[in-house]
Design an enzyme around this catalytic site. Structure first.
Site, PDB file in Angstrom:
ATOM      1  NE  ARG A 176     -12.551 110.535 -34.268  1.00 25.33           N
ATOM      2  CZ  ARG A 176     -13.091 110.020 -35.378  1.00 25.33           C
ATOM      3  NH1 ARG A 176     -13.166 110.750 -36.487  1.00 25.33           N
ATOM      4  NH2 ARG A 176     -13.573 108.801 -35.397  1.00 25.33           N
ATOM      5  CB  SER A 226     -13.397 106.911 -28.077  1.00 25.14           C
ATOM      6  OG  SER A 226     -12.206 106.322 -28.516  1.00 25.14           O
ATOM      7  CD  GLU A 296     -11.700 110.206 -30.476  1.00 21.94           C
ATOM      8  OE1 GLU A 296     -12.933 110.149 -30.332  1.00 21.94           O
ATOM      9  OE2 GLU A 296     -11.056 109.363 -31.119  1.00 21.94           O
TER      10      GLU A 296
END
Length: 309
Positions: A176, A226, A296
């Protein structure tokens, strides 16, 4: 610099119908929350992006780049300076087994384009709601695949508006994360190197992943996707669920009862509600399991109180 002059100069660089002042950003985010942008610009070409960024830098005006506003929370105080939304840069093209996609194209659309071209490798992206730019920026992934697995090269702008062509090895992808994010660069396009495949198998895999997404994720409500990264050795959603937090609500934002890794706007939610719920979840999971949940979702902009003071 006076607002009127900024407005006039932006309209000289970009079609006047694509420049807005004091525009509520909640209209453009998946959460349906977010304060106003001083100036909002929708460039239609790489040249317009470059001109706008160079103008902002030359005049010491802060600027912010947005994709399609999916994995993002914009604070209720909004964003100062110039905001560029790149959703008009949507061209996708094919050469051999390589697909080139501009930053504003939806990564889902690129995966569907690959299916039509009988190319395999992007099936994992068929349920990722973000743009190509956002996907490269954060090395987006799902169901065992990541952007780093298929990206060959990219065209970016530096923070000061200089054009750069980068190879995959220049991008330093991590979980990420990417050097694009670390360097504050702006994605203009990405090139994906894929493999010829069986169209029926590709479609079957995409259908399977779409079913999994639709059956498990709360797509019926606005959300930022998410919320938390996967902590080493754990699943964020499982930790949240085991903490008894599913259904917990602050203001109009709720920990989804369908998937604990998501927070949904069930009605009238604000960015402040999102941030307060995120903090509550982080604190509770830390107390119960000793695990730090890292977001995230990207959180940007100013708090409402800061703007008004």
């Amino acid at each position: 610099m006076a607002d009127k002059k900024i407005w006039q100069e932006l309209c000289s660089m970009v079609h006047p119908g694509h420049v807005f002042q004091d525009e509520p950003l909640g209209k453009y985010t998946f959460t349906k929350t977010g304060g106003k942008a001083d100036f909002l610009v929708f460039p239609e070409s790489f040249e317009e992006v470059q001109k706008t960024v160079q103008y902002a830098v030359a005049n010491d005006i802060p600027y912010t780049i947005l994709g399609n506003g999916s994995n993002l929370i914009i604070k209720d105080g909004g964003i100062r300076g110039i905001v560029l939304i790149l959703t008009k840069l949507t061209k996708i093209s094919l050469q051999g087994s390589e697909i080139t996609a501009q930053s504003g194209a939806a990564i889902i659309d690129v995966s569907r384009y690959a299916l039509k071209a009988k190319l395999t490798g992007l099936e994992f992206a068929c349920g990722i709601p973000g743009s190509v730019g956002g996907a490269l920026y954060m090395n987006a992934g799902a169901y065992g695949g990541e952007i780093k697995d298929v990206l060959s090269r990219a065209v970016v702008l530096t923070k000061t508006g200089q054009l750069k062509h980068l190879e995959k090895e220049d991008l330093y992808f991590h979980y990420r994360k990417s050097s694009i994010a670390e360097n504050g660069e702006i994605v203009l396009e990405g090139v994906f190197s894929l493999e010829p495949g069986d169209v029926q198998k590709i479609k079957a895999r995409m259908d399977e992943l779409t079913f999994l997404r639709e059956s498990k994720q709360p797509l019926e409500y606005p959300s930022c996707g998410s919320v938390f990264k996967r902590p080493p050795g754990y699943f964020a959603g499982k930790l949240i669920q085991d903490s008894g937090l599913q259904g917990t609500q602050i203001g109009g934002v709720q920990v989804s009862t369908k998937h604990a890794g998501f927070m949904v706007n069930v009605g009238g939610g604000t960015a402040t509600d999102y941030m307060n719920l995120i903090k509550h979840v982080q604190k509770t999971v830390k107390q119960k399991f000793g695990v730090d949940l890292e977001t995230e979702v990207k959180i940007i902009g100013e708090d409402l109180k800061k703007q008004e003071s």
